[in-house]
Design an enzyme around this catalytic site. Sequence first.
Site, PDB file in Angstrom:
ATOM      1  N   GLU A 229       0.825  -1.201   0.000  1.00 56.53           N
ATOM      2  CA  GLU A 229       0.000   0.000   0.000  1.00 56.53           C
ATOM      3  C   GLU A 229       0.860   1.253   0.000  1.00 56.53           C
ATOM      4  O   GLU A 229       1.820   1.387   0.747  1.00 56.53           O
ATOM      5  CB  GLU A 229      -1.000   0.051   1.152  1.00 56.53           C
ATOM      6  N   ASP A 305      -7.293  -0.245  -3.275  1.00 57.67           N
ATOM      7  CA  ASP A 305      -8.350   0.771  -3.378  1.00 57.67           C
ATOM      8  C   ASP A 305      -9.165   0.602  -4.655  1.00 57.67           C
ATOM      9  O   ASP A 305      -9.819   1.524  -5.106  1.00 57.67           O
ATOM     10  CB  ASP A 305      -7.751   2.172  -3.306  1.00 57.67           C
TER      11      ASP A 305
END
EC number: 3.2.1.55
Length: 506
Positions: A229, A305
């Site tokens: 991430e 996401d």
Amino acid sequence: MLSQPSRERAFVLALGLVVSSSLAAAAPCDIYSSGGTPCVAAHSTTRALYSAYSGPLYQVKRGSDGATTNIAPRSAGGVANAAAQDTFCASMTCLITVIYDQSGRGNHLTQAPPGGFKGPEANGYDNLASAIGAPVTLNGQKAYGVFISPGTGYRNNAASGTAIGDAAEGMYAVLDGTHYNGGCCFDYGNAETSSLDTGNGHMEAIYFGTNTVWGSGSGSGPWIMADLENGLFSGSSPANNAGDPSVSYRFLTAAIKGGPNRWAIRGANAASGSLATYYSGARPNASGYNPMSKEGAIILGIGGDNSNGAQGTFYEGVMTSGYPSDATENAVQADIVAANYAVTSLTSGPALTVGSAISLRATTSCCTTRYLAHTGSTINTQVVSSASATTLKQQATWTVRTGLANSGCFSFESKDTPGSFIRHSNFALVLNGNDGTKQFKEDATFCPQAGLNGQGSSIRSWSFPTRYFRHYSNVLYAASNGGVHTFDAAGSFNDDVSWVISSGFA
């Protein structure tokens, strides 16, 4: 008491005996369990990942009537029953709707919902993969992988037993090392449960591709990296690890594992040879990655996401509880090699001959005198006959070439504009000059199959295998059956995408 090296050698020997005893006795999740790091998720559309597993591998859905069926192994521990899919989907389009978790924890993968990024389907969901985009054989038995085009993704935001926080885990995936791009992000692994970017260290997933926005390896890629991430990492440096090589094996084993302040990247040719370690050491030298804050969702083909601009092909993969030893992973790699992944035909129906000149006639009842042609850069259908002007005959004639992106398929060069090919652009079919780029080659490669309406051939896009040559209001599109665009309308789809191919007019 045995020393650590002695214990390792003993474990290698024990696993080697398991592998050599029989293929069914050495399925990957059996090996991980023997190593003390059991699978908590096991996904494959090609084979069982436990020797005793005989349940469903995946579900397919027909475009014609919405009916679904589950595809299971031919026998316990075996290869998927592709013939059952072929029968169910005969003369119809089919999508992969569920990839079942074989671990018993119910960590199935389904159509990814919208998150930080929306998908292209209704209500912001991602696309589902074609059921026929990635055919292969395992020890000579046909199976289908999961061909991820940009916009396609699968997810489970309520997974059970996956690593949370800084807990240790491992994962591997068998991928197509020739199918990739620089988009974000072709991942398989641990991600956020909200489908939103919740900060550094909230993911731990295998990434494969050529994205260089964050990290990179040696050469120009593609690379196996870890998506942690807000960063694709190849080692301890956020920028580059020269020890992480560019790898493009047709069948690629990619492995990531991580625990408290340690992690590793490993990779190999999935068809032969042993795993190599590309990185093993401390967590990245950046804020938020030690300790990690993993959330435990599972993703395939997308970022945490729901970034969905990447592409790749997935055949099998697992996630484990605990940090697997190299010896365990080496034994899993031996089992993958023993599965004997190999390529098989991407086409069916009437054969095409490279170098021949062809014309393509529509089969929809309205339009049987119309042929695929072009006016400038627009691909359309026009009424053509032996009495037509030479110019029109040439516009309706196409030279068959070996597929620019994949030699198992074809590209179609304009007879009257040499060097220009049919390609899809925003899902319209257009005639453009070949600029030699990877993108152009992929856009201009198509795979014929037996016509969906029983006549001639249907011609699907190699890079978007849910999409076919379709005439709609006399203009050509790369259309999917019942998709979100007007030209995707389900009515008369099978007729509109079926073409009778004959010798060229010119």
